[in-house]
Design a protein around this motif. Sequence first.
Motif, PDB file in Angstrom:
ATOM      1  N   ASP A  63      47.957  65.732  50.354  1.00  0.00           N
ATOM      2  CA  ASP A  63      48.449  65.895  48.985  1.00  0.00           C
ATOM      3  C   ASP A  63      49.960  66.123  48.980  1.00  0.00           C
ATOM      4  N   LEU A 115      47.796  64.489  42.420  1.00  0.00           N
ATOM      5  CA  LEU A 115      48.997  63.711  42.124  1.00  0.00           C
ATOM      6  C   LEU A 115      48.951  63.167  40.697  1.00  0.00           C
ATOM      7  N   ALA A 131      51.680  62.852  49.754  1.00  0.00           N
ATOM      8  CA  ALA A 131      51.589  61.894  48.644  1.00  0.00           C
ATOM      9  C   ALA A 131      52.540  62.265  47.520  1.00  0.00           C
ATOM     10  N   ASP A 188      42.457  63.806  41.051  1.00  0.00           N
ATOM     11  CA  ASP A 188      43.584  63.644  41.964  1.00  0.00           C
ATOM     12  C   ASP A 188      44.732  64.569  41.564  1.00  0.00           C
TER      13      ASP A 188
END
Length: 243
Positions: free
Chosen positions: A57, A28, A60, A26
């Motif tokens: 992305d 993030l 987020a 991920d």
Amino acid sequence: MRPLRLGVNVDHVATLRNARGGTHPDPLAAARAALAAGADSITIHLREDRRHIRDADCQAMRAALTAPINLEMAATAEMEAIATALRPHACCLVPERRAELTTEGGLDAAGHAESLAPVIAALGAAGIRVSLFLDPDLRQVEAAARLGARAVELHTGTFCEAGGDARRRELDRLAEAARRVDALGMECHAGHGLDYDTAPLLAAIPEVVELNIGHFLIGQALFDGLPAAVRRMRAVMDGVRRP
């Protein structure tokens, strides 16, 4: 000397995720790990073909992170609309071609001033700090100032790939361009291809206030882990210029 910021680009975490699909690894989570290890900001490049970072992305990270986000983008109507809706801390306008593996060289700010001007104005009106990714060319730096950019990120790829006398010449070009950026009232950033050996040479240029590093740190993370790689880069930078 002024403090030197470290921006970590997490694009290639998304590259690895996209190679197989799904949600792991991920970007993030990588951004959070980099910030916890000493990064000052996170850089992401939303490309036209979405080859790594994707719209979700960007959303987020904007929702989850309090640290500055630097959105690299082409100067297109699509990207302008995305950026003005997202409102990251900063946008860096870069040249972009579908066939390239990575950004190749700096933006031609002098040659494309007419098309760049409205994009820069729109981003600035949205409260976004605009930087231009440029080769260390005084003509391009001066064009960036005329266009109202608040920062210039100097392309360090040629310097990093050179050796011997050629590297010294490229470093001199970067130092001269950095002085001109600073004299024109813009922030001077630098990035592309930097590693533990080359980053300290840029850190020694007093006008440079930010280094943006991605591919090397994500690659080194395979061996050392991302927090360790970021901490070492932070130490390398601070060894030259104490905050």
